[in-house]
Design an enzyme around this catalytic site. Sequence first.
Site, PDB file in Angstrom:
ATOM      1  N   TRP A  67     -70.869  37.212   1.786  1.00 55.23           N
ATOM      2  CA  TRP A  67     -70.155  37.369   3.060  1.00 55.23           C
ATOM      3  C   TRP A  67     -68.715  37.805   2.836  1.00 55.23           C
ATOM      4  CZ3 TRP A  67     -73.150  38.260   6.875  1.00 55.23           C
ATOM      5  CH2 TRP A  67     -74.451  37.729   6.850  1.00 55.23           C
TER       6      TRP A  67
ATOM      7  N   ASP B  33     -62.862  32.519   6.508  1.00 57.93           N
ATOM      8  CA  ASP B  33     -64.148  32.358   7.185  1.00 57.93           C
ATOM      9  C   ASP B  33     -64.681  30.981   6.796  1.00 57.93           C
ATOM     10  OD1 ASP B  33     -66.829  32.290   7.895  1.00 57.93           O
ATOM     11  OD2 ASP B  33     -67.382  34.143   6.855  1.00 57.93           O
TER      12      ASP B  33
ATOM     13  N   LYS C 130     -73.864  27.210  12.377  1.00 54.69           N
ATOM     14  CA  LYS C 130     -74.232  26.369  11.252  1.00 54.69           C
ATOM     15  C   LYS C 130     -73.914  24.911  11.550  1.00 54.69           C
ATOM     16  CE  LYS C 130     -73.529  30.360   8.385  1.00 54.69           C
ATOM     17  NZ  LYS C 130     -74.890  30.653   7.948  1.00 54.69           N
TER      18      LYS C 130
END
Lengths: 360, 360
Positions: free
Chosen positions: A101, A171, A195
């Site tokens: 990511w 992030d 999440k």
Amino acid sequence: MSRVYNFSAGPAMLPEEVLKEAAEEMTDYRGTGMSVMEMSHRSQAFASILNEAETDIRELMHIPENYKVLFLQGGVSLQFAMIPMNLMKNKVADYIVTGQWAKKAYQEAQKYGRVNKIASSEDKTFSYIPDCSDLSVSPDADYVYICENNTIYGTKFRELPDTKGKPLVADVSSCFLSEPVDVTKYGLIYGGVQKNIGPAGVVIVIIREDLITEDVLPGTPTMMQYKTHADAGSLYNTPPAYGIYICGKVFKWLKKQGGLEEIKKKNEKKAKLLYDYLDESCLFKGTVEKKDRSLMNVPFVTGNEELDAKFVKEAKEAGLENLKGHRSVGGMRASIYNAMPYEGVQALVDFMKKFEKENL
Amino acid sequence: MSRVYNFSAGPAMLPEEVLKEAAEEMTDYRGTGMSVMEMSHRSQAFASILNEAETDIRELMHIPENYKVLFLQGGVSLQFAMIPMNLMKNKVADYIVTGQWAKKAYQEAQKYGRVNKIASSEDKTFSYIPDCSDLSVSPDADYVYICENNTIYGTKFRELPDTKGKPLVADVSSCFLSEPVDVTKYGLIYGGVQKNIGPAGVVIVIIREDLITEDVLPGTPTMMQYKTHADAGSLYNTPPAYGIYICGKVFKWLKKQGGLEEIKKKNEKKAKLLYDYLDESCLFKGTVEKKDRSLMNVPFVTGNEELDAKFVKEAKEAGLENLKGHRSVGGMRASIYNAMPYEGVQALVDFMKKFEKENL
């Protein structure tokens, strides 16, 4: 069927009491005669939902007044462009690449300026966090970027990098609200909620006010300017209202759990149970350097692909779902976010012990 | 409290049976042991939800095979930029401005090229649809843009403009799935779902395949390229899964109603009831030219602001919610989307008659 223990990396388990409340309020939210899905986003009822959500996350994270909280759409993947479009005043940014990511964010930013990879752990399949105590931060960098918890690889920055005074952009999708955080150390914290917080379709951005300016890159869409959403209190256009409503319920659930200090203790206890077993097991082993282990995502392998597949299959039959690891690591991964109860991890470890006995 | 009749312009009423089903499945979707909110978007269960949703909307709208259906995030406001970023090969586009949303789209597109306003109804507060049978379409226009149903003003294109062979791009947010549509007449049809289809946070884009190319404007974010989402079947990143799930249920509900042909008849019957009364009322009057009246959004006024406010207040007390008009038109607006039952419009008309008697 009863509820399973769902070890999915995201979308992932939510607290059952949150879901039950949402079900009860589905056709009539607290006497309004309508569902939250049906409510005008300009109504008083929704204004209260949005305001309470913001107040509660501010309280949970101790967010200082000079930070804005934005509830946006588009996922972290849209943020990969939105961040450089808004923050790249010098068109320079430094990225620390600790997983897929972070790498995607790094690649996307290259569309907008000069992007430097100042650290990486790709040499060992992202199984560790590089030393970030004395990096070559670019003197004209607009920001330094990290992915704080790497969902796929199961690593977490235990210490934040020294950015030499540059704004840190993080992030935090897969560690959002999993432990206390010092917001003042960041310029921008953001994450998808799917999440640890709510249903996919909401991104929360916590951004220091001085980083919100009109001075964005040419061609930046109105919807991709932080200022647009900050000025409008996340109501520039119709927000993902139902998702925000669920996030708000999870914030209240977290407060009831005792806030981030208490949830951290619970998360540590859950993770310890699993890591301790991994460290003593003769069959399973963790794939991450111990010092960098995530509390949220725990990848492990047997070293034998067939056995891994057998484990995932039999675990599923035992009500332990989504334990298959990401294809880039293989093996297994247990994501044990806030909403995963201790009993779920206990059930997993018990099952692993049994499997080890039967298959060693 | 029981359910109210909710005349909100959007987010708006959804079929009660859809909401009830969603409530029942909230903690355990069909024996999976988890909520749709908790499901991996890569799971088989979610793949089925997404595939069925696409199959059903294709069936409802008779979407030809050379069109892709994309389930995206960001609202129509993000599309205002995404459309020119993807379609402006010549950097020229023609816009027909029939309301605030068309105007916003027109303004946003100016960031990306030469944009021509080839028709407008702003001279009369957008209370009509201009004659679009012989427009000065730019010879090098990449597309012609309309907002097909104008939520705020209550107008609808009864005939599509003659685009002289250029692709027609239409925002159909407030008339989506309210009547049959000939998809082949459009290059791109899109809309937010929060009026006629589902919860805010999902945008559906139906786009002809030849318009999906890699040749986008420089700086277009990966997430804002139609090709990204078309190639990945709307699974490039985590989609707004729960919203898509609700949309899917509404598609099935529409099929059960008999499809778009039947829902159009119902919508016409509902609208006729209200318009007929408006045409004979001595107190209330519609604000739109009759030939351009929308089946979905019905603005009306008494001509007296105090009386308008009194009406809105008393209607609310009678369980008729969100009848206040948009501030740019004033007065009242009844949005009577697919999910508004005939009985709701009947209750509104009955209440208006009573109010007229008491206040004339």
